[in-house]
Design a protein around this motif. Structure first.
Motif, short mmCIF file in Angstrom:
data_model
loop_
_atom_site.label_atom_id
_atom_site.label_comp_id
_atom_site.label_asym_id
_atom_site.label_seq_id
_atom_site.Cartn_x
_atom_site.Cartn_y
_atom_site.Cartn_z
N GLY A 119 -25.16 14.77 -8.97
CA GLY A 119 -24.36 14.70 -10.20
C GLY A 119 -23.61 13.39 -10.33
N LEU A 120 -23.02 12.94 -9.21
CA LEU A 120 -22.29 11.68 -9.23
C LEU A 120 -23.22 10.51 -9.52
N LYS A 121 -24.40 10.56 -8.89
CA LYS A 121 -25.34 9.45 -9.08
C LYS A 121 -25.84 9.40 -10.51
N SER A 122 -26.05 10.57 -11.13
CA SER A 122 -26.53 10.57 -12.52
C SER A 122 -25.49 9.97 -13.45
N GLY A 181 -13.08 20.22 -11.18
CA GLY A 181 -14.45 20.07 -10.71
C GLY A 181 -15.27 19.18 -11.61
N ASP A 182 -14.65 18.65 -12.68
CA ASP A 182 -15.38 17.72 -13.55
C ASP A 182 -15.59 16.40 -12.82
N THR A 183 -16.58 15.67 -13.27
CA THR A 183 -16.86 14.36 -12.69
C THR A 183 -16.01 13.30 -13.39
N GLY A 203 -3.75 15.86 -2.36
CA GLY A 203 -4.02 17.13 -1.68
C GLY A 203 -5.36 17.76 -2.01
N VAL A 204 -6.15 17.08 -2.84
CA VAL A 204 -7.47 17.62 -3.21
C VAL A 204 -8.55 16.75 -2.59
N ARG A 205 -9.46 17.39 -1.83
CA ARG A 205 -10.55 16.63 -1.25
C ARG A 205 -11.59 16.36 -2.32
N MET A 206 -12.06 15.09 -2.34
CA MET A 206 -13.00 14.68 -3.37
C MET A 206 -14.16 13.91 -2.75
N ALA A 231 -17.76 7.18 -9.31
CA ALA A 231 -17.75 8.56 -9.78
C ALA A 231 -17.15 9.44 -8.69
N ALA A 232 -16.29 10.35 -9.12
CA ALA A 232 -15.60 11.22 -8.15
C ALA A 232 -15.62 12.66 -8.66
N ARG A 233 -15.65 13.56 -7.71
CA ARG A 233 -15.68 14.98 -8.07
C ARG A 233 -14.99 15.79 -6.98
#
Length: 421
Positions: free
Chosen positions: A43-46, A77-79, A125-128, A147-149
């Motif tokens: 998803g990130l790569k796209s 959870g959005d990119t 505090g959120v792992r991405m 790109a991060a998610r």
């Protein structure tokens, strides 16, 4: 001894089940994690490819100074996509997220130097999962796209799978241990029964051998009390020794026959013959003995097709059954042997008018050393191997032997064999 072995087998079975469940769960967990990682990376790569393919579409949006909204976007959870120029300045932030740690500067620096970068980071505090690629114009790096998610859903799914695996292991242990004990107990029951029969067989054989040996020893010692006594005066003791030696020899032969049968090594000299005719021959050879006892012997034989049988063994089987019938039939009674064809084979039945056998004894009459009438002595009733040998001979031929009896009316024993060719 066997109960201890059964418990060990049950625990080994339970351990095997637990290990299998654990390995299956671990493999599923690893595959699931790999699949989710691939899904996120894909998803990130796209998203990155969209930016790299159409860089002219990306402009600078208005920043959103609302930190709460930014955190919600990260956790959703959005990119998230960030585009920077060659100087590291953000030129596009479509979601307007403005939080410390995004974009990841060290990853941007790596991409601006021409290297791809993929890493996991913690933002507020959120792992991405963060993937950063360089933007190129021909061979020149003109910027970078990141790109991060959030990995929250990813980790939640893995955590659920982890707990399901642990629950499966626990449930497997709860089920496998008692089930293993039950199955092991059932599996060991026939083995234990066979061992008990074997132990009883050895004990009975030892007892039966000890008696004649004791008599031989006693008579030999009696003969040796006076070495100068003439042989004629010791004839009685010597005759007793010979009788017991003969009896012991027959017992040993019987034991060897049963041992060979148990090992599947009973040799048969097979040749085509009429089963009923051989049984009738055995009856005729014993007729003088019946006459002496005052028991009428009747033989009814209808010819049957020849079967591959060992004639000497069938004679032995028939004599055992006839001798049993004679032993249990009082003077004035009668014994009948009726033989003839039956389907593709032949049968013969020996019926007597003796005392019969009580129903509770019938299931055990073929057991070794078993006597339905405990009052019968060795001299009058043998050692209880006759019917065991008869069954062994019949089964070695692929046949069967069965017995029916009515107390006070008599007993019938039927032997049947068929042509398997």
């Amino acid at each position: 001894m066997f109960s201890r072995v059964g418990r060990r087998l049950a625990l080994l079975n339970a351990l095997t089940v637990i290990v299998v469940i654990a390995l299956a769960g671990t493999a599923t967990f690893v595959l699931m994690r790999h699949s989710l990682d691939d899904e996120i990376d894909g998803g990130l790569k796209s998203q990155i490819e969209v930016v790299r393919d159409h860089p002219e579409r990306w402009g600078i949006p208005k920043k959103d100074d609302d930190d709460k909204h930014a955190r919600e976007v990260i956790s959703s959870g959005d990119t998230l996509v960030f585009v920077v120029d060659r100087n590291g300045k953000i030129v596009s932030n479509p979601r307007g997220v403005d939080l410390a740690g995004l974009p990841v500067e060290s990853a941007i620096e790596s991409a601006l130097s021409g290297r791809k970068d993929t890493r996991d980071v913690s933002v507020d505090g959120v792992r991405m999962r963060v993937m950063t690629y360089p933007l190129r114009d021909d061979d020149e790096v003109t910027g970078a796209v990141q790109a991060a998610r959030s990995l929250s859903e990813h980790e939640a799914e893995l955590a659920l799978l982890r707990w399901m695996t642990l629950a499966g292991v626990g449930l497997g242990a709860l089920v496998a241990v008692p089930a293993g004990l039950l199955l092991a107990r059932r599996a060991m029951r026939p083995i234990d029964a066979a061992f008990q029969r074997q132990r009883a067989f050895v004990a009975d054989a030892s007892h039966e051998l000890r008696t004649p040996l004791t008599l031989v020893r006693a008579n030999a010692e009696l003969a040796l009390l006076d070495p100068d006594r003439p042989v004629a005066e010791s004839a009685s003791a010597l005759e007793s020794i010979l009788v017991e030696v003969d009896r012991t020899d027959r017992l040993v032969d019987d034991l060897l026959l049963l041992a060979r049968t148990d090992a599947g090594q009973l040799a048969l000299d097979l040749a085509p013959a009429d089963l009923g005719a051989v049984a009738a021959e055995a009856a005729e050879s014993m007729r003088p003995l019946f006459d002496t006892r005052g028991v009428a012997l009747r033989v009814v034989h209808e010819p049957a097709p020849p079967l591959p049988i060992d004639r000497e063994r069938i004679l032995q089987l028939a004599r055992i059954l006839l001798d049993n019938a004679l032993s249990h039939t009082p003077s004035g009674g009668d014994v009948e042997l009726r033989a003839g064809p039956s389907g593709r084979g032949a049968t013969f039945t020996i019926r007597d008018t003796g005392a019969g056998i009580a129903p509770e004894h019938l299931p055990r009459v073929f057991d070794r050393f078993y006597r339905a009438d405990p009052s019968r002595t060795r001299a009058s009733g043998g050692v209880g191997l006759g019917l065991s040998i008869a069954r062994a001979i019949a089964e070695a031929h692929g046949g069967h032997i069965s017995i029916t009896s009515t107390p006070g009316q008599g007993t019938s024993v039927t032997v049947g064999m068929r042509d398997e060719g």
